[in-house]
Each structure stands twice: as C-alpha cells, then as structure tokens.
Design a protein around this motif. Structure first.
Motif, PDB file in Angstrom:
ATOM      1  N   LYS A 112      24.018  27.491  58.816  1.00 35.57           N
ATOM      2  CA  LYS A 112      25.310  26.869  58.529  1.00 35.57           C
ATOM      3  C   LYS A 112      25.250  25.937  57.322  1.00 35.57           C
ATOM      4  N   ALA A 113      24.063  25.508  56.932  1.00 37.55           N
ATOM      5  CA  ALA A 113      23.866  24.662  55.755  1.00 37.55           C
ATOM      6  C   ALA A 113      22.400  24.747  55.386  1.00 37.55           C
ATOM      7  N   LEU A 114      22.093  24.296  54.186  1.00 33.04           N
ATOM      8  CA  LEU A 114      20.714  24.390  53.714  1.00 33.04           C
ATOM      9  C   LEU A 114      20.355  23.112  52.954  1.00 33.04           C
ATOM     10  N   GLY A 115      19.147  22.609  53.171  1.00 28.66           N
ATOM     11  CA  GLY A 115      18.666  21.425  52.472  1.00 28.66           C
ATOM     12  C   GLY A 115      17.472  21.768  51.604  1.00 28.66           C
ATOM     13  N   ILE A 116      17.424  21.169  50.413  1.00 26.95           N
ATOM     14  CA  ILE A 116      16.331  21.408  49.470  1.00 26.95           C
ATOM     15  C   ILE A 116      15.736  20.074  49.050  1.00 26.95           C
ATOM     16  N   GLY A 117      14.447  19.896  49.304  1.00 29.46           N
ATOM     17  CA  GLY A 117      13.694  18.774  48.759  1.00 29.46           C
ATOM     18  C   GLY A 117      12.776  19.335  47.692  1.00 29.46           C
ATOM     19  N   SER A 118      12.986  18.947  46.438  1.00 31.97           N
ATOM     20  CA  SER A 118      12.329  19.630  45.322  1.00 31.97           C
ATOM     21  C   SER A 118      11.425  18.716  44.497  1.00 31.97           C
ATOM     22  N   PHE A 119      10.384  19.338  43.927  1.00 40.13           N
ATOM     23  CA  PHE A 119       9.620  18.652  42.894  1.00 40.13           C
ATOM     24  C   PHE A 119      10.544  18.413  41.704  1.00 40.13           C
ATOM     25  N   GLY A 120      10.161  17.515  40.838  1.00 43.31           N
ATOM     26  CA  GLY A 120      11.067  17.144  39.772  1.00 43.31           C
ATOM     27  C   GLY A 120      10.383  17.026  38.428  1.00 43.31           C
ATOM     28  N   PRO A 121      11.074  16.341  37.541  1.00 47.25           N
ATOM     29  CA  PRO A 121      12.366  15.682  37.696  1.00 47.25           C
ATOM     30  C   PRO A 121      13.509  16.672  37.947  1.00 47.25           C
ATOM     31  N   GLU A 165      23.196  16.652  56.824  1.00 40.27           N
ATOM     32  CA  GLU A 165      24.102  15.711  56.159  1.00 40.27           C
ATOM     33  C   GLU A 165      25.108  16.453  55.284  1.00 40.27           C
ATOM     34  N   ALA A 166      24.657  17.516  54.607  1.00 35.07           N
ATOM     35  CA  ALA A 166      25.568  18.314  53.787  1.00 35.07           C
ATOM     36  C   ALA A 166      26.612  19.005  54.648  1.00 35.07           C
ATOM     37  N   PHE A 167      26.206  19.476  55.819  1.00 35.34           N
ATOM     38  CA  PHE A 167      27.125  20.133  56.753  1.00 35.34           C
ATOM     39  C   PHE A 167      28.193  19.145  57.224  1.00 35.34           C
ATOM     40  N   LEU A 168      27.771  17.935  57.611  1.00 40.67           N
ATOM     41  CA  LEU A 168      28.714  16.937  58.104  1.00 40.67           C
ATOM     42  C   LEU A 168      29.677  16.513  56.999  1.00 40.67           C
ATOM     43  N   GLU A 169      29.152  16.319  55.793  1.00 35.35           N
ATOM     44  CA  GLU A 169      29.996  15.910  54.664  1.00 35.35           C
ATOM     45  C   GLU A 169      31.029  16.990  54.350  1.00 35.35           C
ATOM     46  N   ILE A 175      27.184  28.191  51.243  1.00 34.36           N
ATOM     47  CA  ILE A 175      27.271  27.242  52.361  1.00 34.36           C
ATOM     48  C   ILE A 175      26.952  25.850  51.819  1.00 34.36           C
ATOM     49  N   PRO A 176      27.219  24.775  52.582  1.00 29.03           N
ATOM     50  CA  PRO A 176      26.860  23.428  52.106  1.00 29.03           C
ATOM     51  C   PRO A 176      25.357  23.321  51.832  1.00 29.03           C
ATOM     52  N   ILE A 177      25.024  22.723  50.691  1.00 26.32           N
ATOM     53  CA  ILE A 177      23.618  22.560  50.309  1.00 26.32           C
ATOM     54  C   ILE A 177      23.356  21.095  49.991  1.00 26.32           C
ATOM     55  N   GLY A 178      22.357  20.534  50.656  1.00 26.50           N
ATOM     56  CA  GLY A 178      21.890  19.185  50.353  1.00 26.50           C
ATOM     57  C   GLY A 178      20.691  19.267  49.421  1.00 26.50           C
ATOM     58  N   PHE A 179      20.623  18.357  48.451  1.00 29.07           N
ATOM     59  CA  PHE A 179      19.601  18.451  47.412  1.00 29.07           C
ATOM     60  C   PHE A 179      19.070  17.071  47.084  1.00 29.07           C
ATOM     61  N   ASP A 180      17.743  16.934  47.066  1.00 25.33           N
ATOM     62  CA  ASP A 180      17.139  15.657  46.693  1.00 25.33           C
ATOM     63  C   ASP A 180      15.691  15.901  46.297  1.00 25.33           C
TER      64      ASP A 180
END
Length: 295
Positions: free
Chosen positions: A52-61, A287-291, A97-102
């Motif tokens: 229903k949503a997906l979160g991504i924690g990524s290397f950076g910058p 959090e992306a899903f709720l937002e 779908i909603p995607i959270g990214f940080d």
C-alpha cells in the motif's frame, strides 16, 4: 496492511515487506551494481506484492526538498554510476503508491525510535560506522533535514597527538569519516578491522575519534539516546572506550544522570540489530501512507 521497504546502500540494496508494526515478513538483498540492474531487481521483488506504500532509506547525498525539480534524486554521490539518478521517480513509475524517502541513517533513526533502542523517546541519534560514517537525527519527534540533509559524519575532529595518519576522506582528509571509518582503519593499519580485534591501540584510537563526534552531537542536538551501528561498531570492546572518552571530553559539563552515571544505557548498539534501516524504511512507508490518506 503490507508495506514495502528499501534500504538502498552503497554496497547492497535490501528490500523487504513488512507491516505497520515494524514486523518484517519477507526480505531479499543484492549488490549495488548499476542503476538499471538494481532497479530491475527491485521491481521484480515488489511486483504482485500488493503493498500500500513504500519507504526508501538511501545512501546519498540525496535531494529531500519536495519543491525541488530533483526531489527523489541521488545527487552528487561519489558512486558515479548513481549520480543524478531519479530513484523515487523510477520506482514511482512502476508503483504509483505513496513513497516515503529519506537518508539511510535517518531511516535507521526512525526505526530505532519506533521499535528499537529509542522507543518511547522523541529524539535520538543513529550513527553508522562502516564503509563511511553517517548520522541520522530525530529532534522533537521530527527527522532533521535542512539545506540538503545533515552530513555529520564529516564533522571536523581533533587529531590524536600520536596519530600521523593523513586521513581517508577525499574531501576533508581528517574529518570524522576520514579518521574512523572502516576504510580509514584499513588504510592506517594495513588490515581490516575484524583482523585487528586484539590490537588495543587500534580501538583506543578509534574510540578517541568516535567519542569526539558523539560529544559534539550531544552538545549540539542534546539527543535522548545515541545509537551506534555499522560493521565497525560490532567490535564490542569499542563501547566502553567510547563511554569513557565521551565522559572525559564533556568533563561534567552536561549535568544529566544518563551522561554522568548511566552512559552505558545512553550510548548503545541498535535495538533492532541489522534491521534498523529496513524497519525504518517501513516506518517511512507507513508515514507516507498516513500523509496520503489525510489529503
């Protein structure tokens, strides 16, 4: 409810399926090769999973500014194949779908606050010490961002009087990452950290630099919990040395019992172990899903 999670690391990608309580139901991992190869495997893993949503924690910058034309991009990374790659856009194209990214370390901090060592608190620091040094931060319940995002692994530190090592950071030489990351250990001593476990001088020096970083973070952000993960931090002899060095550096100035008397419960390994980043990505997805549902 099923949520997708991606811990996008410079060495490997970890993909998982979990729920809103941080439970990991399924996971896989593969090396971080070219963007085309990796994204193909990401899509293959999540296809038909009904997330229903997906979160991504990524290397950076990375670009976290939602008003920016390059939001969702990996930007000026030294991993040149991945520079200026629209990571969020490529995944959103396949999964609308909603995607959270940080950042990967902010995700790990979020995971630890929701379900790990910082559960029940509204602030924490997550420092990872491995191929590089990264730091994620939550302050007053919010993930810390800014112009781009904090790069606390590159803070400047004092050189040990007996250390002649020039430093391993291509930008700053003897910043925290340049002096205390896994590659810095290997370059200074000619062996990987796990081969130097019984060499006390290695870990005395390592703790000397890490403690400076931690002391600076205590003075700047005053977090309620400090969590140290990553491959280098698996050397258990490090933690007592870090505790001693932090107390010596602060020298009684931060007059709180957790620093003065209970520092072993304040500066700790991850409560979620190696799952901090993946659980944090689940948290970003939720959090992306709720937002999205509040719009």
């Amino acid at each position: 409810m099923l949520l997708g999670a991606i811990e996008a690391g410079g060495t490997k990608f970890v993909c998982g399926i979990g729920d809103e309580n941080g439970n990991i139901i399924e996971r896989t991992s593969f090396p971080t090769t070219t963007p085309d190869e990796v994204l193909e495997q990401v899509v293959k893993f999540f296809r038909d999973k009904d997330i229903k949503a997906l979160g991504i924690g990524s290397f950076g910058p990375i670009d976290l500014d939602r008003t920016s034309e390059t939001f969702g991009y990996i930007t000026s990374t030294p991993k040149l194949q991945w520079a200026n790659i629209n990571l969020v856009g490529a995944i959103k194209k396949e999964f609308p779908i909603p995607i959270g990214f940080d950042t990967d370390v902010n995700a790990a901090a979020l995971g630890e606050m929701k379900w790990g060592a910082a559960k029940g608190l509204n602030s924490c620091i997550y420092m990872t010490i491995g191929t590089g040094i990264g730091v994620g931060a939550i302050s007053e319940g919010h993930l810390v961002h800014g112009l781009i995002h904090p790069e606390m692994g590159h803070m400047l530190v004092r050189r040990h009087p007996e250390d002649s090592f020039a430093g391993n950071c291509p930008y700053h030489k003897d910043c925290l990452e340049g002096m205390a990351s896994g590659p810095a250990i290997e370059k200074r001593w000619g062996k990987k950290g796990q081969e130097l476990e019984k060499n006390e001088k290695v870990w005395d020096l390592e703790a000397y630099y890490i403690a400076q970083g931690i002391a600076n973070l205590i003075l700047v952000l005053s977090p309620k919990k400090i969590i140290i993960g990553g491959g280098v931090a698996k050397q258990k002899q490090l933690f007592p040395l870090i505790h001693q060095n932090v107390q010596a550096l602060l020298n009684g100035y931060v007059r709180h019992e957790v620093v003065l008397e209970n520092i072993a419960d304040y500066i700790v390994p991850p409560g979620l172990g190696d799952n901090a980043g993946l659980c944090g990505a689940i948290g970003l997805a939720y959090e992306a899903f709720l937002e999205n549902n509040q719009k």
